[in-house]
Motif scaffolding. Structure first.
Motif, PDB file in Angstrom:
ATOM      1  N   ILE A 138       0.840  -1.200   0.000  1.00  0.00           N
ATOM      2  CA  ILE A 138       0.000   0.000   0.000  1.00  0.00           C
ATOM      3  C   ILE A 138       0.873   1.247   0.000  1.00  0.00           C
ATOM      4  CG2 ILE A 138      -1.643   1.329   1.394  1.00  0.00           C
ATOM      5  CD1 ILE A 138      -2.830  -1.327   2.317  1.00  0.00           C
ATOM      6  N   LEU A 139       1.925   1.249   0.809  1.00  0.00           N
ATOM      7  CA  LEU A 139       2.778   2.428   0.917  1.00  0.00           C
ATOM      8  C   LEU A 139       3.611   2.670  -0.341  1.00  0.00           C
ATOM      9  CD1 LEU A 139       4.029   2.009   4.597  1.00  0.00           C
ATOM     10  CD2 LEU A 139       2.385   3.688   3.747  1.00  0.00           C
ATOM     11  N   ARG A 140       4.155   1.607  -0.936  1.00  0.00           N
ATOM     12  CA  ARG A 140       5.058   1.802  -2.068  1.00  0.00           C
ATOM     13  C   ARG A 140       4.323   2.004  -3.391  1.00  0.00           C
ATOM     14  NH1 ARG A 140       6.412  -2.825  -5.168  1.00  0.00           N
ATOM     15  NH2 ARG A 140       5.258  -4.694  -4.527  1.00  0.00           N
ATOM     16  N   LEU A 141       3.067   1.530  -3.481  1.00  0.00           N
ATOM     17  CA  LEU A 141       2.335   1.625  -4.739  1.00  0.00           C
ATOM     18  C   LEU A 141       1.382   2.813  -4.800  1.00  0.00           C
ATOM     19  CD1 LEU A 141       1.530  -2.167  -5.275  1.00  0.00           C
ATOM     20  CD2 LEU A 141       3.352  -0.809  -6.333  1.00  0.00           C
ATOM     21  N   LYS A 157       8.967  14.963   1.812  1.00  0.00           N
ATOM     22  CA  LYS A 157       9.262  14.131   2.977  1.00  0.00           C
ATOM     23  C   LYS A 157       8.610  12.758   2.850  1.00  0.00           C
ATOM     24  CE  LYS A 157       9.964  17.946   6.228  1.00  0.00           C
ATOM     25  NZ  LYS A 157       9.483  18.594   7.477  1.00  0.00           N
ATOM     26  N   VAL A 158       7.412  12.706   2.263  1.00  0.00           N
ATOM     27  CA  VAL A 158       6.753  11.422   2.037  1.00  0.00           C
ATOM     28  C   VAL A 158       7.587  10.555   1.103  1.00  0.00           C
ATOM     29  CG1 VAL A 158       4.722  10.273   1.070  1.00  0.00           C
ATOM     30  CG2 VAL A 158       4.438  12.315   2.478  1.00  0.00           C
ATOM     31  N   GLN A 159       8.034  11.148   0.000  1.00  0.00           N
ATOM     32  CA  GLN A 159       8.859  10.402  -0.960  1.00  0.00           C
ATOM     33  C   GLN A 159      10.137   9.895  -0.304  1.00  0.00           C
ATOM     34  OE1 GLN A 159       9.279  13.416  -4.004  1.00  0.00           O
ATOM     35  NE2 GLN A 159       7.692  12.461  -5.283  1.00  0.00           N
ATOM     36  N   GLU A 160      10.770  10.746   0.493  1.00  0.00           N
ATOM     37  CA  GLU A 160      12.019  10.373   1.160  1.00  0.00           C
ATOM     38  C   GLU A 160      11.788   9.252   2.164  1.00  0.00           C
ATOM     39  OE1 GLU A 160      15.445  12.413   4.056  1.00  0.00           O
ATOM     40  OE2 GLU A 160      13.925  13.653   3.085  1.00  0.00           O
ATOM     41  N   ALA A 161      10.698   9.344   2.923  1.00  0.00           N
ATOM     42  CA  ALA A 161      10.422   8.339   3.946  1.00  0.00           C
ATOM     43  C   ALA A 161      10.105   6.975   3.350  1.00  0.00           C
ATOM     44  CB  ALA A 161       9.271   8.808   4.840  1.00  0.00           C
ATOM     45  N   LEU A 162       9.385   6.963   2.219  1.00  0.00           N
ATOM     46  CA  LEU A 162       8.926   5.702   1.645  1.00  0.00           C
ATOM     47  C   LEU A 162       9.868   5.138   0.580  1.00  0.00           C
ATOM     48  CD1 LEU A 162       5.104   6.457   1.259  1.00  0.00           C
ATOM     49  CD2 LEU A 162       6.320   5.399   3.178  1.00  0.00           C
ATOM     50  N   ALA A 163      10.880   5.893   0.191  1.00  0.00           N
ATOM     51  CA  ALA A 163      11.789   5.452  -0.874  1.00  0.00           C
ATOM     52  C   ALA A 163      12.439   4.089  -0.597  1.00  0.00           C
ATOM     53  CB  ALA A 163      12.859   6.519  -1.109  1.00  0.00           C
ATOM     54  N   PRO A 164      12.804   3.755   0.655  1.00  0.00           N
ATOM     55  CA  PRO A 164      13.445   2.441   0.885  1.00  0.00           C
ATOM     56  C   PRO A 164      12.521   1.250   0.649  1.00  0.00           C
ATOM     57  CG  PRO A 164      13.954   3.973   2.672  1.00  0.00           C
ATOM     58  CD  PRO A 164      12.852   4.594   1.874  1.00  0.00           C
ATOM     59  N   ILE A 165      11.214   1.468   0.628  1.00  0.00           N
ATOM     60  CA  ILE A 165      10.289   0.347   0.444  1.00  0.00           C
ATOM     61  C   ILE A 165      10.159   0.060  -1.054  1.00  0.00           C
ATOM     62  CG2 ILE A 165       8.008  -0.578   0.984  1.00  0.00           C
ATOM     63  CD1 ILE A 165       7.733   1.537   3.133  1.00  0.00           C
ATOM     64  N   GLN A 166      10.917  -0.896  -1.523  1.00  0.00           N
ATOM     65  CA  GLN A 166      10.955  -1.213  -2.942  1.00  0.00           C
ATOM     66  C   GLN A 166      10.282  -2.537  -3.281  1.00  0.00           C
ATOM     67  OE1 GLN A 166      12.181   0.837  -5.421  1.00  0.00           O
ATOM     68  NE2 GLN A 166      12.375   2.356  -3.786  1.00  0.00           N
TER      69      GLN A 166
END
Length: 257
Positions: A138-141, A157-166
């Motif tokens: 849900i978070l990455r898509l 900040k949202v993009q930065e926080a969720l970037a590691p979830i690949q």
């Protein structure tokens, strides 16, 4: 058992299976999940299970099962099964030790965290093949701009926080986690015999109380069946929000009509 139309005289009829032959996910030697469904054992009927092995602080990530109730049985070690009750808007924590169970109704948001090494859980489902929607997906898509716009957040900040979830996490934290926060073991839910404390939850206090609500005042809630989604229509996205911006409206198709 579900009504079966199987011919039990056939030589392909299966009565036994080795779960180690069907790994669902493996983080490392101490954290992995094996699965059993009707795809592996064709006489299984309306049941399935996950064989879960966890070490301290590891989490079966937040998720829902859209087609099944989940009964979590502790074989060894200890864990906390956490879920959101959509009818009371509460986050609840249920510690379990060997011989104890916690039940998660169909479609409810939940997760499990081990509070001892060598924790072994059995998750039993009332469906021939359990289905799941994981929080990491849900978070990455979901596009970062949609999350930022919907919840009045800073998109960068949202993009930065969720970037590691690949990819789908399943058991977290990921093996390559480089989080700058405190170790996850320090934030495990509180269990009476374990020195772990769930942050922001004080003993004998109700978790997740509604902000800005007067005492004895019930929140206005719309509930949807099964998934248990709720929304308070009094909480709206105001143009005064510092991160507010109008989403683009596609008028091309309307003009062509």
């Amino acid at each position: 058992m579900a009504t079966s139309y199987m011919d039990f005289t056939l030589p392909t009829t299966e009565f036994t299976y080795d779960l180690s032959k069907n790994p669902l996910f493996k983080k490392d030697e101490n954290n992995y999940i094996n699965a059993l469904s009707i795809k592996q054992l064709n006489t299984l009927g309306n049941a399935s299970l996950l064989d879960i092995f966890l070490s301290t602080g590891n989490v079966v990530e937040p998720h829902i099962h859209q087609n099944a109730t989940e009964l979590v049985y502790c074989i060894s070690g200890s864990a906390v099964v956490s879920l959101i009750n959509p009818f009371t808007n509460e986050l609840l924590h249920f510690p379990i030790t060997p011989g104890q169970v916690a039940n998660v109704p169909q479609g409810w948001w939940h997760y499990e965290m081990a509070t001892l090494d060598h924790t072994h859980l059995l998750a039993i489902f009332d469906a021939p093949v359990p289905e799941a929607i994981f929080g990491s997906d849900i978070l990455r898509l979901t596009p970062a701009n949609v999350l930022a716009h919907t919840y009045c957040l800073d998109e960068t900040k949202v993009q930065e926080a969720l970037a590691p979830i690949q990819k789908t996490v399943i058991i977290g934290p990921p093996a390559d986690c480089q989080a700058s926060a405190a170790p996850v073991s320090n934030s495990a839910p509180n269990v009476n015999h374990q020195p772990y404390v769930m942050p922001n939850v004080q003993p004998n206090m109700q978790p997740n109380t509604q902000p800005n609500m007067q005492p004895n005042m019930q929140p206005y809630v719309n509930r949807l069946p099964y998934w248990g989604t709720w929304v308070d229509p009094r909480i709206i996205h105001e143009p005064g929000c510092p991160y507010y911006r109008e989403l683009p409206v596609n008028t091309k198709n309307q003009e062509e009509r």
